[in-house]
Design an enzyme around this catalytic site. Structure first.
Site, PDB file in Angstrom:
ATOM      1  N   HIS A  40       0.831  -1.202   0.000  1.00  0.00           N
ATOM      2  CA  HIS A  40       0.000   0.000   0.000  1.00  0.00           C
ATOM      3  C   HIS A  40       0.866   1.252   0.000  1.00  0.00           C
ATOM      4  CE1 HIS A  40      -3.313  -2.701   1.722  1.00  0.00           C
ATOM      5  NE2 HIS A  40      -3.496  -2.521   0.436  1.00  0.00           N
ATOM      6  N   HIS A  72       0.581  -9.998   1.709  1.00  0.00           N
ATOM      7  CA  HIS A  72      -0.666 -10.185   2.467  1.00  0.00           C
ATOM      8  C   HIS A  72      -1.255 -11.577   2.282  1.00  0.00           C
ATOM      9  CE1 HIS A  72      -0.670  -5.938   3.019  1.00  0.00           C
ATOM     10  NE2 HIS A  72      -0.955  -5.639   1.780  1.00  0.00           N
ATOM     11  N   GLU A 124      -5.006  -8.764   3.777  1.00  0.00           N
ATOM     12  CA  GLU A 124      -4.538  -9.882   4.606  1.00  0.00           C
ATOM     13  C   GLU A 124      -5.722 -10.571   5.289  1.00  0.00           C
ATOM     14  OE1 GLU A 124      -1.402  -8.983   7.518  1.00  0.00           O
ATOM     15  OE2 GLU A 124      -2.299 -10.537   8.778  1.00  0.00           O
ATOM     16  N   SER A 216      -2.821   2.725   3.740  1.00  0.00           N
ATOM     17  CA  SER A 216      -2.112   1.615   4.390  1.00  0.00           C
ATOM     18  C   SER A 216      -2.591   1.509   5.835  1.00  0.00           C
ATOM     19  CB  SER A 216      -0.600   1.877   4.348  1.00  0.00           C
ATOM     20  OG  SER A 216       0.033   1.250   5.433  1.00  0.00           O
ATOM     21  N   ASN A 218      -1.533  -0.282   8.400  1.00  0.00           N
ATOM     22  CA  ASN A 218      -0.562  -0.248   9.498  1.00  0.00           C
ATOM     23  C   ASN A 218      -0.017   1.156   9.704  1.00  0.00           C
ATOM     24  OD1 ASN A 218       2.532  -0.193   8.658  1.00  0.00           O
ATOM     25  ND2 ASN A 218       1.435  -1.250   7.038  1.00  0.00           N
TER      26      ASN A 218
HETATM   27  S1  SF4 Z   1       4.210  -6.931   9.075  1.00  0.00           S
HETATM   28 FE1  SF4 Z   1       5.094  -8.861   9.716  1.00  0.00          FE
HETATM   29  S2  SF4 Z   1       3.651 -10.368   8.982  1.00  0.00           S
HETATM   30 FE2  SF4 Z   1       3.155  -8.524   7.891  1.00  0.00          FE
HETATM   31  S3  SF4 Z   1       4.340  -8.672   6.011  1.00  0.00           S
HETATM   32 FE3  SF4 Z   1       5.605  -7.578   7.485  1.00  0.00          FE
HETATM   33  S4  SF4 Z   1       6.885  -9.161   8.444  1.00  0.00           S
HETATM   34 FE4  SF4 Z   1       5.179 -10.189   7.423  1.00  0.00          FE
END
Ligand code: SF4
Length: 567
Positions: A40, A72, A124, A216, A218
């Site tokens: 993303h 993902h 994901e 995104s 995260n």
């Molecule tokens: S955040 Fe962790 S689980 Fe997700 S893609 Fe990155 S390393 Fe893999």
């Protein structure tokens, strides 16, 4: 204004792994599709598109080429579909996501109801839900968990980038809804560490900047966490969004980035913040000019040359050190301009500096080359021809040549850059003054040549390691890209060890004094320090790295000069 940059910001392990593999693939295959954007981040997706990696949202549109499954993951149904179509499938699902898929699959077979703590619709989560035959409940908050029905046996897993604290609150709520609850906190440690560091930094600063795609999950989560601890938070995609913001009221600014933000974007933002600070703008601009133009590298070459030639009791140290300065300065400048696009990803500040001042810098470079030619002719014709050869080598190795219909550059042969670079420095600093002009054939001169060659060679390997992400995006094949960072570091380490041993043994057997062995050992100590930093530290400003690496020449030069008084 103090800028605190998070160590954990930027590509996580899974994204870096997927990115490395897809960049490798793009060099070998023509038609590559990703099912949805690889990550993303609009800037990275656009760059990948320019390399022939196209995102495709609809499965039905995929009927040829190589299809890449992103970090993902995807559902087993989609995977089967792709295989039935006979497509070449490269599965780059992050192994940590794969582990969650496995947990779900195993428990579905045992009759458990699955609850996924995450964002409904996130790629994901969609892939995880697929492993529960689409029977899983997805909850993103305690309020949503409240609405869950009464259940018998339940497993709770989380999206790998979910908020750590929030996850446990939701699990507590799920416990009220089921007789048996098995919880699997599958939040990835990289996410956990990133969120923890953001909390820590956000609570110390007046303004927090979170870099990453607006869509995104995260990155958005990092911005949300920051808002709990810091009064002013900006979630941006590139440094352009900072223009117009008044930073004069902030004493401390924190910077972190989502798992899909490449290092070159983080560096651009950090460098922008460094230069926007009114109080130190002038001094930082001067520093920027000194480093980005190659002046500091030229100065390091001057000191390196002067120190070593003084140690060798060479009469014309000053003249040859000026030659070293003019040569290294003009080569650094012209190579930067010739290879401007390559700098965009490894050193964005330098890229913009060279781009904006190109004409003036070319004029300065030509003046520098003219002075170099005049000074070397003035010394001797032999010296001039060696400098001419070294200059041609220094400039031509980056220029594209057409050979048998193929566009080639010497620079693109892995390892050639490091060898040519080290050779050019050794020729200008040692070979020309001591061997050509001084007609020396003493072992000590040979040891100095070897010393300069190795110092510059290992420095260029560390520089390649630092630039690895940008070089991969640009499509450059450096030694660390070809053989891996660890092996490249091992080569550099062994070269330094061999240099220390060789110079030590040669000095003892030849009955020389211990200046060169001590100098080599001290260099070895400094090398180890920088090496550790390159391996361990992430998100260090390219300007700072350049300073550390230019010191590879400056420090031994200063030490050699001091030692020359005690000979
Ligand atoms: S955040 Fe962790 S689980 Fe997700 S893609 Fe990155 S390393 Fe893999």
């Amino acid at each position: 204004m103090k800028i605190i940059v998070a160590e954990t910001g930027g590509f996580c392990w899974g994204v870096r792994r997927a990115m490395d593999k897809i960049l490798d693939l793009s060099r070998k295959k023509e038609e590559i599709y990703t099912l949805g954007p690889l990550i993303h981040n609009n800037q990275v997706v656009a760059l990948l598109e320019s390399k022939g990696v196209k995102p495709e949202k609809k499965l039905e549109n995929l009927d040829k080429g190589t299809v890449v499954i992103r970090a993902h993951g995807t559902t087993p149904q989609v995977l089967n579909n792709l295989k039935e179509k006979g497509l070449d499938v490269v599965n780059l699902t992050c192994p940590k996501v794969g582990k969650v898929q496995g947990i779900i699959k195993g428990h579905i077979n045992k009759g458990y109801q699955v609850v996924i703590v995450g964002d409904e619709g996130h790629a994901e989560v969609v892939s995880l839900k697929g492993y529960s035959n689409n029977t899983a409940f997805v909850v993103g908050s305690v309020e949503e968990a409240e609405k869950l029905p009464e259940m018998e046996k339940v497993i709770v897993v989380s999206q790998t980038t979910f908020n750590y604290d929030e996850f446990f609150k939701i699990v507590d709520k799920v416990r009220e809804k089921a007789k048996e609850v098995k919880e699997f906190c599958t939040i990835c440690d990289s996410t956990h560490r990133r969120q923890d560091e953001v909390k820590k930094i956000a609570s110390q600063v007046d303004c927090m900047i979170i870099i990453g795609g607006k869509h995104s999950a995260n990155t958005t989560r990092l911005a949300e966490i920051s808002k709990q601890y810091c009064p002013v938070v900006y979630h941006i995609e590139t440094e352009d969004e900072l223009k117009g913001i008044d930073f004069s009221n902030f004493d401390k600014v924190g910077v972190s980035a989502g798992a899909s933000t490449p290092s070159w974007i983080i560096n651009s933002v950090v460098d922008y913040l460094r230069f926007v600070d009114e109080k130190s703008r002038f001094s930082k601009r001067v520093l920027g000019i000194v480093f980005n133009s190659g002046l500091f590298r030229g100065f390091s070459a001057f000191v390196f040359s002067y120190g070593l030639l003084s140690l060798a009791n060479f009469q014309d140290s000053l003249k040859f050190s000026v030659i070293a300065f003019l040569y290294i300065f003009s080569m650094t400048l012209f190579n930067g301009i010739i290879d401007l696009e390559g700098l965009r990803f490894s050193n964005p500040t330098k890229f913009y500096f060279l781009k904006e001042n190109k004409t003036l810098l070319i004029a300065i470079g030509i003046i520098s080359l003219t002075l170099l030619a005049l000074l070397s002719i003035n010394i001797s014709l032999n010296v001039f021809f060696i400098i001419l050869l070294a200059s041609l080598l220094g400039l031509l190795y980056r220029i594209k040549l057409r050979l048998k219909g193929r566009i080639m550059r010497l620079f693109d042969i892995p390892g050639s850059k490091n060898i040519i670079y080290a050779l050019a420095w050794s020729i200008v600093i040692v070979f020309n003054p001591l061997f050509i002009y001084g007609k020396s054939n003493a072992l000590s001169s040979f040891l100095m040549f070897l010393f300069v060659f190795t110092v510059v060679f290992v420095g260029s390997i560390l520089s390649d390691i630092k630039d690895i992400q940008g070089d991969k995006f640009y499509g450059r094949e450096t030694l660390p890209i070809l053989i891996g960072t660890e092996r490249a570091l091992r080569i550099a380490n062994w070269l330094v060890i061999i240099l220390i041993l060789f110079i030590g043994v040669a000095a003892i057997t030849d009955g020389q004094n211990f200046s060169m062995p001590i100098l080599t050992m001290l260099f070895g100590g400094y090398y180890m320090l920088v090496n550790k930093l390159v391996v361990k530290k992430r998100n260090v400003s390219p300007l700072y790295y350049e300073f550390l690496l230019d010191n590879f020449a400056l420090i031994p030069g200063l030490l050699a000069f001091v030692f020359s008084f005690f000979k």
